[in-house]
Design a protein around this motif. Structure first.
Motif, PDB file in Angstrom:
ATOM      1  N   GLU B 160       0.824  -1.210   0.000  1.00  0.00           N
ATOM      2  CA  GLU B 160       0.000   0.000   0.000  1.00  0.00           C
ATOM      3  C   GLU B 160       0.856   1.258   0.000  1.00  0.00           C
ATOM      4  OE1 GLU B 160      -2.669  -0.650   3.301  1.00  0.00           O
ATOM      5  OE2 GLU B 160      -4.257  -1.351   1.956  1.00  0.00           O
ATOM      6  N   LEU B 163       2.122   1.803  -3.417  1.00  0.00           N
ATOM      7  CA  LEU B 163       1.056   2.348  -4.261  1.00  0.00           C
ATOM      8  C   LEU B 163       0.896   3.846  -4.029  1.00  0.00           C
ATOM      9  CD1 LEU B 163      -1.263   2.039  -6.256  1.00  0.00           C
ATOM     10  CD2 LEU B 163      -2.735   1.360  -4.373  1.00  0.00           C
ATOM     11  N   GLU B 164       0.950   4.243  -2.756  1.00  0.00           N
ATOM     12  CA  GLU B 164       0.793   5.665  -2.457  1.00  0.00           C
ATOM     13  C   GLU B 164       1.941   6.499  -3.024  1.00  0.00           C
ATOM     14  OE1 GLU B 164      -0.185   6.304   1.725  1.00  0.00           O
ATOM     15  OE2 GLU B 164      -1.839   4.895   1.411  1.00  0.00           O
ATOM     16  N   GLU B 167       1.302   6.903  -6.655  1.00  0.00           N
ATOM     17  CA  GLU B 167       0.226   7.875  -6.845  1.00  0.00           C
ATOM     18  C   GLU B 167       0.744   9.309  -6.815  1.00  0.00           C
ATOM     19  OE1 GLU B 167      -2.606   7.157  -3.825  1.00  0.00           O
ATOM     20  OE2 GLU B 167      -3.801   5.825  -5.064  1.00  0.00           O
ATOM     21  N   PHE B 171       0.681  11.899 -11.250  1.00  0.00           N
ATOM     22  CA  PHE B 171       0.087  13.105 -11.821  1.00  0.00           C
ATOM     23  C   PHE B 171       1.128  14.185 -12.086  1.00  0.00           C
ATOM     24  CE2 PHE B 171      -3.525  11.076  -9.739  1.00  0.00           C
ATOM     25  CZ  PHE B 171      -4.344  10.963 -10.845  1.00  0.00           C
ATOM     26  N   THR B 243      -7.137  -0.332  -7.902  1.00  0.00           N
ATOM     27  CA  THR B 243      -6.474   0.959  -7.993  1.00  0.00           C
ATOM     28  C   THR B 243      -5.321   0.923  -8.982  1.00  0.00           C
ATOM     29  OG1 THR B 243      -7.060   1.326  -5.689  1.00  0.00           O
ATOM     30  CG2 THR B 243      -5.436   2.809  -6.643  1.00  0.00           C
ATOM     31  N   THR B 246      -6.709   1.117 -12.408  1.00  0.00           N
ATOM     32  CA  THR B 246      -7.103   2.488 -12.700  1.00  0.00           C
ATOM     33  C   THR B 246      -5.876   3.352 -12.934  1.00  0.00           C
ATOM     34  OG1 THR B 246      -8.982   2.167 -11.231  1.00  0.00           O
ATOM     35  CG2 THR B 246      -8.504   4.411 -11.895  1.00  0.00           C
ATOM     36  N   ALA B 247      -4.841   3.149 -12.116  1.00  0.00           N
ATOM     37  CA  ALA B 247      -3.640   3.974 -12.245  1.00  0.00           C
ATOM     38  C   ALA B 247      -2.962   3.744 -13.585  1.00  0.00           C
ATOM     39  CB  ALA B 247      -2.667   3.684 -11.094  1.00  0.00           C
ATOM     40  N   ILE B 248      -2.997   2.507 -14.077  1.00  0.00           N
ATOM     41  CA  ILE B 248      -2.410   2.235 -15.389  1.00  0.00           C
ATOM     42  C   ILE B 248      -3.194   2.990 -16.464  1.00  0.00           C
ATOM     43  CG2 ILE B 248      -2.080   0.437 -17.138  1.00  0.00           C
ATOM     44  CD1 ILE B 248      -1.238  -1.455 -14.934  1.00  0.00           C
ATOM     45  N   VAL B 250      -4.884   5.704 -15.935  1.00  0.00           N
ATOM     46  CA  VAL B 250      -4.580   7.119 -15.724  1.00  0.00           C
ATOM     47  C   VAL B 250      -3.243   7.459 -16.361  1.00  0.00           C
ATOM     48  CG1 VAL B 250      -3.874   8.768 -13.952  1.00  0.00           C
ATOM     49  CG2 VAL B 250      -5.978   7.453 -13.671  1.00  0.00           C
ATOM     50  N   ASN B 251      -2.272   6.578 -16.168  1.00  0.00           N
ATOM     51  CA  ASN B 251      -0.959   6.791 -16.754  1.00  0.00           C
ATOM     52  C   ASN B 251      -1.059   6.932 -18.268  1.00  0.00           C
ATOM     53  OD1 ASN B 251       1.751   5.811 -17.864  1.00  0.00           O
ATOM     54  ND2 ASN B 251       2.186   6.068 -15.694  1.00  0.00           N
TER      55      ASN B 251
ATOM     56  N   ILE D 180      -8.839  13.936 -15.128  1.00  0.00           N
ATOM     57  CA  ILE D 180      -8.400  12.568 -14.855  1.00  0.00           C
ATOM     58  C   ILE D 180      -7.969  12.436 -13.397  1.00  0.00           C
ATOM     59  CG2 ILE D 180      -5.955  12.789 -15.546  1.00  0.00           C
ATOM     60  CD1 ILE D 180      -7.908   9.954 -16.814  1.00  0.00           C
ATOM     61  N   GLU D 181      -7.341  13.479 -12.904  1.00  0.00           N
ATOM     62  CA  GLU D 181      -6.929  13.422 -11.503  1.00  0.00           C
ATOM     63  C   GLU D 181      -8.143  13.405 -10.589  1.00  0.00           C
ATOM     64  OE1 GLU D 181      -3.740  16.001 -10.562  1.00  0.00           O
ATOM     65  OE2 GLU D 181      -3.669  15.386  -8.453  1.00  0.00           O
ATOM     66  N   TYR D 184      -9.698   9.998 -10.626  1.00  0.00           N
ATOM     67  CA  TYR D 184      -8.919   9.043  -9.850  1.00  0.00           C
ATOM     68  C   TYR D 184      -9.169   9.226  -8.357  1.00  0.00           C
ATOM     69  CZ  TYR D 184      -4.906   6.426  -8.169  1.00  0.00           C
ATOM     70  OH  TYR D 184      -4.110   5.521  -7.519  1.00  0.00           O
TER      71      TYR D 184
END
Lengths: 323, 323, 323, 323, 323
Positions: B160, B163-164, B167, B171, B243, B246-248, B250-251, D180-181, D184
């Motif tokens: 975790e 992951l943070e 994150e 962005f 998550t 989703t992050a992929i 978002v990337n 997008i941010e 997320y």
């Protein structure tokens, strides 16, 4: 190719000819194990009469191309499995072998089609454990099932290895086109294995729980073990599938990132040449009163200015990571 | 490494040698707890005879590389778990330890393989609570299970945290390539933990509900507590997986957005240089009658015009957010 | 079009007129098989009276456009299935035929709507097996069901073939637009087949297990066989759907990769022309003191320099795989 | 902070000190409601002795950071819930309060940790309905649960509102990066709420159905109502999640579409300047015999030609929607 | 607006005033059907007393904004449904009407809120079938449910039609931005319908199977029919959702493909102008010895060379499909 052996209390009694099968079926405490390879429909029909098998089950064995399954017909069990071997997957998803097994209280009939390897090893290993073979025909059923499932593992290993190889390449540069194709092919192959495994797990529930057929009641733990192997393979398959999906996404992202890098380089060089050409254009103008054109070192100065402007741009793009 | 202790009514009676195990097994109200570390197959075969364990369970313990599971063999329970520690995940998904536990009414046999840490702490803590240990061998089973599951939490926390960290970066600008790789690696690691947890949750159902083995009937609440921990870990794992997915995405979007920004800058500069060069080109033409070329301040005017045109463009692009 | 036949102990007794149906219904050990094609509501109402069918079932048969289903009304069964044929799918997802079957202890009523093919073959084949037809009206129900499900297989094969064709194209260059459209259309068609199959699998559970209607108790194995076929089709459908989804992703990646290649070529040529034009711009400047302009072979030298610079760039881009 | 009140037949009897709890527990038809806020482990241990609570439940209440759950310990119920408030979500996903409730036949003990709001309102509202409070301690359990769940609704509303705001922006131009941010972050927040709700729904099954604890048998309909609220929230959460996923996809598409528009403008302007510069280049050549250079209005004609060519291009690009 | 009618053996007895309700409730073999429209809380409270309805059910009817549900309160049933009409969806997802129905052995109370259409048709149609209405109050419950569910079909049709329209556009050029927005809006609307249907399917299980309330025991087949309609709608909804997701993906691909085409055109024209300008630049250089400049037809030759080079490029790009 046919192969019949009679057993009594876990010990081989005799290799018997096809004609003698019905005699042995009537002897108490004996069971007969018949193995067919690439059997013709006629041979199967003959066996159907010998063992009074159900029409539908025999039809499945003849036609092949079924989902893996375990079906109960009265006191008999019918088992259908796919035989997958590492080599098979390379050549597409059609060339997978098949095994049908019919098991009754006093017989086992196994039919292998389109398989490269044979089950002589299974017979040998089973005969080497008379204590277990004493459980009767159902133990042979287990042994055959176990042998088929054990052969899924090297296939799975080959798939995982391929995935790891692709992973090593995916974050490198270049070969995006090749990677995506390898990922797609890998996924297709994973699904062939899955088609062999997943329906079998479902079907195995027939052999578990309190309402299990009388035949398997004493050896339920062995079938649970097979189920456990299948569950493990299935878990790995799901894991590979998810990873492949993620890797395809990653590949897409990497393509976008590379595109970005290319665009930046393109933009940078376009800017540099643009500046150079713009300045050269200025001194290529035909105005009469352009004092710098008459200077002794005008040309050198101009070239210097142009080089300095472009150099500055180059240095800034470099620093920004665009070049 | 072997370690045998006999207990009576929750209190340690004696450290006993392996040979004495069978004596203590016959004493009423006693139970024996044997702990092996990286046991050889021979040691396991010896234990199998001592405790009359089932072949298939022992085979699983010897081979290792199983799915986590809880299996009932007659009055015995066989438990197989993965030992995952934060450091393990860094080195890939193969270097995960394993614990097998066999528990019968009067014995517990635990076998640890490829684990860095040991369970001496578990023995100590368990012996410190004689009231609970009075529940017998099954409480040891619980204690071992609890200890293994508790070690999943720091692993989860590490995931975790990672992951943070990602994150925070995702962005920002730049490092898209690195982010995507970190997300991919994170997902792979999450799946290792998941492979340790998810099958265990499923298997725990064996220890819950009305048809529970006699052995665990009195301590069901303890196993429910372990199950609850597992469910919590599993929930967090699912949450991380979603998550990460989703992050992929978002990337990917961020890459597209950056590409957009680069394209706009490229287009803007191309336009500015284009205008400059186009104007310079005009006055570089060789027509005889181009009156402005003869003006005293023609050149200055030309440069001014060019600068003005480009400046206007620059200002407009700036305002539009393209530059 | 109507077609009534009475059977006794698996053997055809007589072609009978509609008026005679009620007579035969009262004869013991007889059953009547009535087949309607594109029946008008009036014909259906008449049949409803003849066989005392349930209002809701008749309404479903009249209206059509239902989900496939198996429903029990007292001692009767009502079956609704979609008739899908390969040609149908091409023309969209509306033009799918329908079959309703009502089966009671002494009758079977089948109604076919909007189907191109007929079931005369089913009647012929069924009558050819009096041993099986002896099972009574329920065997006819099975035979009709089997016939409908068997016709799904060529549809499935056509879909798989189309998928394989697309796969061959997807990794080639060009046709991305066409591929994506074909994949989309394929998915739509797969879903039509799925809508025919998936609800039927669910509904078939009515005909399985211990609480099965008395009517089907003796022929349960036959319905299990149909269910097995459906499960196989459904498995293949899921597999196609997943593959199509992956293929769409792959197509997207391939588009990105091609875009990348185009961008690189664009950047390369832009650089080459940029260098050429920049150098030409230098010697197009109007400085008075540009000694190389006066050289005998200045022009040739200049052209040589420009060509050399561009050639070098070209060679480097080539090596880098950009051109 | 501690707060003890004794009730009899739905009516408050007295505020009582902690020491008097055990006295009231023995009075028939009474029950005691103790509310703690940010209780220290010591206070909880004291309460454990007072009410003979189970070790594992108390440990959960002390440690906090659990999944929401409903657990039965003998005749007692243990309830653990997350307290989520709109403000909480802004600050990340850790700062969520917790409520533990222990309910036995003659007591309710509620423990609130890290919550900003208090439950005085619950006590007041509950006391205002003596008819309902007559159901005993279990009605207090319901009232607390209901209060916690009711506070999820404004959180949900805030999330839905945020989603709608993003939707308004997503189809506009620009702010893709910001959108997008926000999407997320929204998804992350939704998952915090989901973590509070989903496990509770699962756990509520303990309080439903025929095998329900004796304690809740008479008020089952109230708990069904709570479950219904939770199911509604969960449905909305799933809906938001799916919409966010779709919105992220849409954002990606919009980025691609904008990129497309930018590329087209870039291409258009590049073409226009290209034509201009190409023509100017022609008349900048130094051939001796270029008759148009000597014309009186050559220059004007040239400028006109160039402007016309560019104007035509501009008009065509305009019409094609590229500019 | 209120509307009370008493029935006996399926036939209307009288329009009765509100005050007479309690009289009729006591008459044997009668039942009362009360219909409210946009009822005030006061009216509902009055009805609650009249029919002794459960607090929680009435609260749900008053508040509205519930999930669709079927709940049993003693011998009564409470039904809550969403009223969705095609027009509703256009205006967002909040303006959906609601119907609450309370049904007991001798009464039906229906409450309609925020609905545009009324249920007079239902009353008329139901009264026209005294044979069915003889089933009592539960048949009215069925009729209301059926009427609500029947109104979902035109909504579904509108959604499918919209999807088909988008499909026609999606493979065309241009309108990508509009398509993606329409797809997103469509998905949102589909989810509104889904929220009306999916929970109802779940809730309907209350009215199916062996443990069904006494009230519906005789008309179970009718509720199965409603369930079947709901299942069909739900199947279509899932199908639309999946298709919309695929269409969004396809839209993304199409955007990428168009981008590709634009990039290729851009690159082609850049190359053509680049060649032209590069050649013009050569002859614009000021070397003294450039023999071709002195040729009579030098200029024409130069223009010819330039045109030929550009023409060749144009032709090649054309053939490659870039232009």
């Amino acid at each position: 190719m046919i192969n019949c052996v009679a057993y009594r209390e876990g010990v081989k009694v005799a290799d018997i000819p096809v004609e003698a099968i019905s005699d042995y079926l009537q002897k108490p405490e004996h069971f007969v194990w018949v193995a067919l390879k690439d059997a013709s429909p006629e041979e199967l029909r003959q066996m159907q009469e010998e063992f009074t098998l159900h029409d539908l089950a025999v039809e499945d064995a003849v036609h092949g191309d079924q989902r893996p399954k375990v079906e109960r017909y009265g006191s008999c069990l019918f088992l259908f499995m796919h035989l997958v071997e590492p080599g098979d997957l390379a050549g597409g998803d059609r060339c997978v072998g098949e095994v049908s097994v019919f098991a009754g209280p006093n017989f086992v009939l196994s039919v292998r089609n389109r398989s490269k390897s044979d089950f002589l090893g299974v017979r040998k290993r089973t005969e080497a454990e008379p204590d277990l073979l004493r459980h009767g025909s159902v133990f042979v059923l287990y042994a055959l099932m176990d042998a088929v499932v054990d052969r899924y593992f090297p296939v799975l290993d080959a798939l995982e290895e391929e995935l790891e190889k692709i992973e090593d390449d995916i974050f490198g540069k270049g070969s995006a086109r090749e990677n995506i194709e390898r990922l797609y092919r890998l996924k297709r192959r994973v699904m062939v294995l899955r088609r062999a495994v997943a329906p079998l797990i479902e079907a195995m529930s027939e052999l578990q729980g309190p309402r299990v057929p009388a035949l398997v009641a004493n050896v339920q733990e062995y079938f649970r073990d097979v189920l456990d192997h299948l569950a493990r393979i299935n878990g790995s398959i799901d894991s590979i599938r998810e990873t492949v999906n993620t890797a395809i996404q990653v590949n897409l992202s990497m393509t976008g990132i590379e595109e970005n890098a290319v665009s930046k380089r393109l933009a940078s060089w376009a800017a540099i040449f643009g500046v150079w050409t713009a300045l050269a254009g200025v001194w290529g103008m035909n105005f009469e009163h352009m004092p710098e054109l008459k200077l002794q070192y005008g040309y050198a100065l101009a070239l210097g200015t142009m080089a300095a402007a472009c150099g500055t741009l180059y240095w800034r793009f470099r620093r920004a990571g665009w070049l």
